[in-house]
Design an enzyme around this catalytic site. Structure first.
Site, PDB file in Angstrom:
ATOM      1  CE  LYS A  95      20.747  77.020 -62.257  1.00 47.64           C
ATOM      2  NZ  LYS A  95      21.806  77.869 -62.866  1.00 47.64           N
ATOM      3  CB  SER A 170      19.913  81.221 -63.826  1.00 44.74           C
ATOM      4  OG  SER A 170      21.072  80.405 -63.830  1.00 44.74           O
ATOM      5  CB  SER A 194      23.840  81.586 -62.929  1.00 49.44           C
ATOM      6  OG  SER A 194      23.110  82.313 -63.873  1.00 49.44           O
TER       7      SER A 194
HETATM    8  N1  GLN Z   1      22.432  86.099 -66.147  1.00 50.25           N
HETATM    9  C1  GLN Z   1      23.249  85.564 -67.201  1.00 50.25           C
HETATM   10  C2  GLN Z   1      22.363  85.114 -68.334  1.00 50.25           C
HETATM   11  O1  GLN Z   1      21.226  85.389 -68.300  1.00 50.25           O
HETATM   12  C3  GLN Z   1      24.066  84.438 -66.671  1.00 50.25           C
HETATM   13  C4  GLN Z   1      23.309  83.190 -66.539  1.00 50.25           C
HETATM   14  C5  GLN Z   1      24.125  82.083 -65.983  1.00 50.25           C
HETATM   15  O2  GLN Z   1      25.218  82.278 -65.486  1.00 50.25           O
HETATM   16  N2  GLN Z   1      23.586  80.882 -66.113  1.00 50.25           N
HETATM   17  O3  GLN Z   1      22.793  84.495 -69.265  1.00 50.25           O
END
Ligand code: GLN
Length: 501
Positions: A95, A170, A194
């Site tokens: 990532k 994400s 994410s």
């Molecule tokens: N979807 C969540 C957010 O927007 C989690 C994001 C993540 O785990 N990096 O913050």
């Protein structure tokens, strides 16, 4: 014979060890697969093919007894249970929020479009040390903020099961890369879901370790009391290999726990007899799609048939997870992202004064969601509101953590959905931040409590993958991997592949 790009890490390991394939052949197979399908999936932001093949050649030579690459990190010791050779010659995707020396690390943001880190994150150093081959960097929501990968400043990634749908986020690029067989494994990060949510939506296995299990040195910070690095792969077994390679104390990260890392492979006994599995009733409520619920209930039945005891439990503060997370995470983000001032890192739009420059740079470098979070977080931390919002949220977080402690007095693990829905359409929630935030309703409590969560494919609804989330006691990753692996011995959902041309 299975095509090389369809092998699991464990299968590829055996073929490499038997001398039936070389790392160069394996790496080339993934690079060819990327050329064949990534114009549709768009999982990668950067592909490092020359360097990947060079690393593969070094791995092949190393296997013949001439490891030529100097270690970039201290050699793993036996008592840490790290199997130094298990990833030798195995290609992986990373990532793009994890620092890779000499390779762009953009965080999906214009702010860091040109940023090339001068050092490797500890997890990268450990993978290189283990002889893994890095294929490239995967797409993500900007600074890991989002649930669909649509917040990437570059392009959205597509779900390999239906290219009109999101891969989740994400870490959508890492999840989609594994689902589309563009890599046998990948690293992602999970702050509120994410890793787990995109793994669920893409039909792969994903693991968020306990907060503090894996070093974050070299991870670009989003919300420091929540961020955690973890693996994606086809199987729980492969996640065990990856976690074993990256976990463990790091002198460069004081938040990384000194707990010894057990031998995760040895934990994979295939046995779930006598295991007490708690099913939290608060996760089976309105908003959970019927097709998802049916797949989750069927998966729990499989565990029961395997000899586990199923118990209903309650986590009464679950309903506060979204409001609590969306105070704490933006508050921490607003502090962490203050460093992008046009002076120290990344983009710089020159202007007359420092303040003009700062304003222009941040206005141009950050996308809408990142700006929204910075505003929300700054507001929640400002004097006068700090007690009403931030402190309050921290107090409720403590109650949520206690929910889990109490549940784990009765049961060994919890089983719940990972996502209330299957993958949604690209664009469906892009203009509605609140609807997007609801996508994390099943993953946020686990993040706030800091406990580990594994998601494994457990069926389909409307032709789209569903993930079962298994949650464990702090630092008891081994039990989750054991249950995930046992489930995958009893089922074949994890072997299904999307039909990409
Ligand atoms: N979807 C969540 C957010 O927007 C989690 C994001 C993540 O785990 N990096 O913050």
């Amino acid at each position: 014979m299975t095509a090389l790009h369809e092998l699991t890490i464990a299968e590829a390991r055996t073929l490499l060890d038997n001398g039936e394939i070389t790392s160069v052949e394996l790496t080339q197979a993934y690079l060819d697969r990327i050329v064949a399908v990534d114009n549709q999936v768009r999982a990668f932001l950067a592909i490092d093919d020359e360097s990947a093949l060079e690393q593969a050649r070094a791995a092949d030579e190393g296997r013949k007894g001439t490891i030529s690459r100097a270690p970039t990190y201290r050699a793993p010791t036996k008592d840490e249970g790290r199997s130094a050779s298990s990833l030798h010659g195995i290609p992986l995707a990373i990532k793009d929020v994890i620092s890779t020396e000499g390779l762009t690390t953009t965080c999906g943001s214009r702010m860091l479009e040109e940023y090339v880190p001068p050092y490797d994150a500890t997890v990268i150093a450990r993978l290189k040390q283990a002889g893994a081959v890095l294929l490239g960097k995967t797409n993500c929501d900007e600074f890991a903020m989002g649930s669909s990968t649509e917040n990437s400043a570059y392009f959205p990634t597509r779900n390999p099961w239906d290219l009109a749908r999101v891969p989740g986020g994400s870490s959508g690029g890492s999840a989609a890369a594994v689902a589309a067989s563009e890599a046998p494994g990948a690293l992602g990060t999970d702050t509120g879901g994410s890793i787990r949510q995109p793994a669920s939506l893409c039909g792969v296995t994903g693991f968020k370790p306990t907060y503090g299990r894996v070093s974050r040195y070299g991870l670009v910070a989003f919300a420091s009391s929540l961020d955690q690095i973890g693996p994606f792969a086809r199987t729980a077994r492969d996640c065990a290999i990856l976690l074993g390679a990256i976990a463990g104390a790091d002198p460069n990260d004081s938040t990384c726990a000194p707990q010894p890392v057990p031998d995760y492979m040895a934990a994979l006994t295939g046995d779930v007899r006598g295991l007490r599995v708690g099913v939290p009733r608060e996760y089976f409520v309105e908003g959970l799609e019927p097709g998802v619920e049916a797949a989750i209930r069927a998966a729990i039945d499989v565990l029961r048939e395997g000899g586990a005891e199923i118990v209903e439990v309650s986590l009464p503060h679950t309903k506060y997870a979204i409001p609590v997370y969306y105070i704490i995470a933006p508050a921490e983000a607003s502090a962490n992202l203050a460093r992008y001032d046009g002076v120290r890192y990344g983009l710089r739009i020159p202007d007359e004064t420092y303040w003009d420059e700062l304003e222009k740079t941040r206005g141009a470098g950050f996308g809408g969601e990142v700006r929204r979070r910075i505003m929300l977080g700054t507001y929640a931390l400002s004097s006068g509101y700090y007690d009403a919002y931030y402190k309050r949220a921290q107090q409720v977080r403590t109650l949520m953590r206690r929910d889990f402690q109490q549940a784990f007095e009765q049961v060994d693990i919890l089983a719940a959905p990972t996502s209330p829905t299957v993958a949604f359409q690209i664009g469906e929630k892009a203009d509605d931040p609140l609807a997007m935030y609801l996508a994390d309703v099943c993953t946020l409590p686990i993040s706030l409590a800091g406990v580990p969560g594994l998601t494994i494919p457990c069926g389909f609804s409307d032709g789209l993958p569903v993930g079962l989330q298994l949650v464990g006691r702090p630092f008891d990753e081994a039990t989750l991997l054991r249950v995930g692996d046992a489930y995958q011995r009893m089922t074949d959902w994890h072997t299904r592949r999307p039909a990409l041309s």
